[in-house]
Design a protein around this motif. Sequence first.
Motif, short mmCIF file in Angstrom:
data_model
loop_
_atom_site.label_atom_id
_atom_site.label_comp_id
_atom_site.label_asym_id
_atom_site.label_seq_id
_atom_site.Cartn_x
_atom_site.Cartn_y
_atom_site.Cartn_z
N ILE A 23 0.84 -1.21 0.00
CA ILE A 23 0.00 0.00 0.00
C ILE A 23 0.87 1.25 0.00
O ILE A 23 0.57 2.24 -0.65
N ASP A 24 1.99 1.18 0.73
CA ASP A 24 3.03 2.22 0.71
C ASP A 24 2.46 3.61 0.98
O ASP A 24 2.62 4.52 0.16
N MET A 25 1.77 3.74 2.10
CA MET A 25 1.15 5.03 2.44
C MET A 25 2.19 6.15 2.57
O MET A 25 1.95 7.26 2.12
N LEU A 26 3.35 5.84 3.16
CA LEU A 26 4.38 6.87 3.29
C LEU A 26 4.98 7.22 1.94
O LEU A 26 5.23 8.37 1.63
N GLY A 27 5.20 6.18 1.11
CA GLY A 27 5.75 6.41 -0.22
C GLY A 27 4.77 7.17 -1.11
O GLY A 27 5.17 7.92 -2.01
N ASN A 28 3.47 6.96 -0.86
CA ASN A 28 2.43 7.65 -1.64
C ASN A 28 2.11 9.03 -1.08
O ASN A 28 1.27 9.75 -1.65
N ALA A 29 2.77 9.39 0.02
CA ALA A 29 2.48 10.68 0.66
C ALA A 29 2.59 11.87 -0.30
O ALA A 29 1.72 12.75 -0.29
N PRO A 30 3.63 11.92 -1.17
CA PRO A 30 3.70 13.05 -2.10
C PRO A 30 2.48 13.13 -3.02
O PRO A 30 1.97 14.21 -3.30
N VAL A 31 2.01 11.96 -3.51
CA VAL A 31 0.84 11.92 -4.37
C VAL A 31 -0.40 12.36 -3.60
O VAL A 31 -1.23 13.14 -4.08
N LEU A 32 -0.53 11.84 -2.36
CA LEU A 32 -1.68 12.18 -1.53
C LEU A 32 -1.71 13.67 -1.18
O LEU A 32 -2.76 14.30 -1.15
N ILE A 33 -0.52 14.22 -0.93
CA ILE A 33 -0.43 15.65 -0.61
C ILE A 33 -0.86 16.49 -1.82
O ILE A 33 -1.58 17.49 -1.69
N SER A 34 -0.46 16.04 -3.01
CA SER A 34 -0.84 16.73 -4.24
C SER A 34 -2.35 16.65 -4.47
O SER A 34 -3.01 17.63 -4.81
N LEU A 35 -2.93 15.46 -4.26
CA LEU A 35 -4.37 15.27 -4.43
C LEU A 35 -5.15 16.09 -3.40
O LEU A 35 -6.21 16.64 -3.71
N VAL A 148 -6.13 1.06 10.01
CA VAL A 148 -5.80 2.03 11.06
C VAL A 148 -4.64 2.91 10.59
O VAL A 148 -4.67 4.14 10.75
N VAL A 149 -3.62 2.27 9.99
CA VAL A 149 -2.47 3.02 9.48
C VAL A 149 -2.91 4.00 8.39
O VAL A 149 -2.48 5.16 8.37
N ILE A 150 -3.77 3.52 7.47
CA ILE A 150 -4.27 4.37 6.38
C ILE A 150 -4.96 5.61 6.95
O ILE A 150 -4.70 6.74 6.52
N PHE A 151 -5.84 5.39 7.94
CA PHE A 151 -6.57 6.50 8.56
C PHE A 151 -5.61 7.50 9.21
O PHE A 151 -5.76 8.72 9.04
N LEU A 152 -4.62 6.98 9.94
CA LEU A 152 -3.67 7.86 10.63
C LEU A 152 -2.81 8.65 9.66
O LEU A 152 -2.56 9.84 9.87
N VAL A 153 -2.34 7.98 8.60
CA VAL A 153 -1.49 8.67 7.61
C VAL A 153 -2.26 9.75 6.87
O VAL A 153 -1.77 10.87 6.69
N LEU A 154 -3.51 9.43 6.46
CA LEU A 154 -4.32 10.41 5.76
C LEU A 154 -4.57 11.65 6.62
O LEU A 154 -4.66 12.77 6.11
N GLY A 155 -4.67 11.43 7.91
CA GLY A 155 -4.90 12.55 8.83
C GLY A 155 -3.64 13.29 9.22
O GLY A 155 -3.69 14.34 9.87
N SER A 156 -2.49 12.75 8.82
CA SER A 156 -1.20 13.34 9.24
C SER A 156 -0.34 13.79 8.06
O SER A 156 0.87 13.92 8.21
N LEU A 157 -0.96 14.00 6.89
CA LEU A 157 -0.18 14.34 5.69
C LEU A 157 0.66 15.60 5.86
O LEU A 157 1.81 15.66 5.43
N LYS A 158 0.07 16.60 6.48
CA LYS A 158 0.81 17.87 6.66
C LYS A 158 2.03 17.65 7.55
O LYS A 158 3.13 18.14 7.25
N TRP A 159 1.85 16.89 8.62
CA TRP A 159 2.97 16.61 9.54
C TRP A 159 4.04 15.77 8.85
O TRP A 159 5.24 16.02 9.01
N ILE A 160 3.61 14.75 8.07
CA ILE A 160 4.56 13.87 7.36
C ILE A 160 5.38 14.67 6.37
O ILE A 160 6.60 14.47 6.24
N GLU A 161 4.73 15.57 5.66
CA GLU A 161 5.42 16.40 4.67
C GLU A 161 6.53 17.23 5.32
O GLU A 161 7.64 17.33 4.79
N LYS A 162 6.24 17.78 6.50
CA LYS A 162 7.23 18.60 7.19
C LYS A 162 8.32 17.75 7.84
O LYS A 162 9.50 18.10 7.82
#
Length: 197
Positions: A23-35, A148-162
Amino acid sequence: MFDVGQIMIKEIITVSFTLFAVIDMLGNAPVLISLKAKMGGKINNVQATLASGSLMILFLFIGKQFLDLLGLDVKSFAVAGSIVIFIIGLEMVLGLDFFKAENNDKSGSVVPIAFPLIAGSGTLTTIMSLKANYEDVNILLGILINCVVIFLVLGSLKWIEKALGPNGLLVVRKFFGVILLAIAVKIFGTNIVKFGR
């Protein structure tokens, strides 16, 4: 339905980690941030998590019946799936794009975030591949853990980006790419020897 005796912590950890890598939620973070920016700065975390989780669980239980309709068995699908997983791993490690994603400006929490970004062909193929080696109850628990991980990552995109920055996200993506390559080789080796038996 489920035998509680089939619950094994080791299998749950392996399945959870495998799905986490695919699923690579962290790896997909740039795509998710863009979306997220295209969607007015908001992603419906609950909707995206429920949609992707439901799709994964649905495929876990009816995936075999679907394959039966096509005249295929789980081991054949597992071998084919391992090849797809291997290619996804190569993408992550080498930074290449073998699978071209469709750009959709009218994106939402369900499409393309829940499907195909989170619960895409790679994830569904992996679930079917895992069925050849692990008990359904352990795969189900692994899926729920990843929800659970998906939910947490989606809610933490701004923090992950920084926190990670561009270089950190790249390192995480390549690390999980290597893990996926190893997992693909294991699934392929386990199931290819059972052909013709």
